[in-house]
Design a protein around this motif. Sequence first.
Motif, PDB file in Angstrom:
ATOM      1  N   ASN A  34     -39.569   5.999 -33.612  1.00  0.00           N
ATOM      2  CA  ASN A  34     -38.771   4.994 -32.926  1.00  0.00           C
ATOM      3  C   ASN A  34     -38.947   3.619 -33.570  1.00  0.00           C
ATOM      4  N   TYR A  37     -42.434   1.838 -33.422  1.00  0.00           N
ATOM      5  CA  TYR A  37     -43.391   2.398 -34.375  1.00  0.00           C
ATOM      6  C   TYR A  37     -43.162   1.819 -35.767  1.00  0.00           C
ATOM      7  N   ILE A 109     -34.999   4.982 -29.749  1.00  0.00           N
ATOM      8  CA  ILE A 109     -36.221   4.911 -28.948  1.00  0.00           C
ATOM      9  C   ILE A 109     -36.801   6.293 -28.648  1.00  0.00           C
ATOM     10  N   MET A 112     -40.808   7.528 -27.068  1.00  0.00           N
ATOM     11  CA  MET A 112     -41.285   6.265 -26.538  1.00  0.00           C
ATOM     12  C   MET A 112     -42.431   6.517 -25.564  1.00  0.00           C
ATOM     13  N   ASN A 113     -43.437   5.667 -25.630  1.00  0.00           N
ATOM     14  CA  ASN A 113     -44.500   5.717 -24.633  1.00  0.00           C
ATOM     15  C   ASN A 113     -44.895   4.301 -24.250  1.00  0.00           C
ATOM     16  N   LEU A 117     -44.683   0.321 -26.059  1.00  0.00           N
ATOM     17  CA  LEU A 117     -43.985  -0.778 -25.408  1.00  0.00           C
ATOM     18  C   LEU A 117     -44.919  -1.970 -25.194  1.00  0.00           C
TER      19      LEU A 117
END
Length: 162
Positions: A34, A37, A109, A112-113, A117
């Motif tokens: 994403n 990253y 995205i 995503m984690n 974020l």
Amino acid sequence: MNPLFKLIKKQDTISLIILILLIPIVTRLSKRVNFIYILLTSNYITLILNIACLVLIYKKIMIINGINHTLITRMGYKNTQQTTYSFMIIITLSFLIILYGFLFLIYGISHMNIKLLLMLVIYTFLYLFEISIIYLQFNRKSNILYIALPIIINLAYHYMFF
């Protein structure tokens, strides 16, 4: 319109946009990662793009320091200070929005984690902190520390966490 916006030169804007457009070519990562990253782990963004933006803002504050006696006379010291800081924050947030938007369009995205974020939020506030350090040069003699310290912080954050 604020007279400080006249400091935004076409060639600086085009240079930053070209550097942003080169990200997919330079990073050569698949779409399976994403945008956060890529933003946080890419050496290109940290070593080239972020430093180019920091140096451009440093140069702009040096230009403002060259003309600040006329600005202070016309607007007052406090208003000049606030306007200059607002200008720097607006330019920085515009750069980050363009960067985040481009990376989002290219990489999306997926995967995503919350940790990523949170790192994005920290990255944004850290970048604004670096710009604030550069702002400390306002109405002072030029000193290399006002650009060296933000670059060191930028590199330390990148290499300590990623």
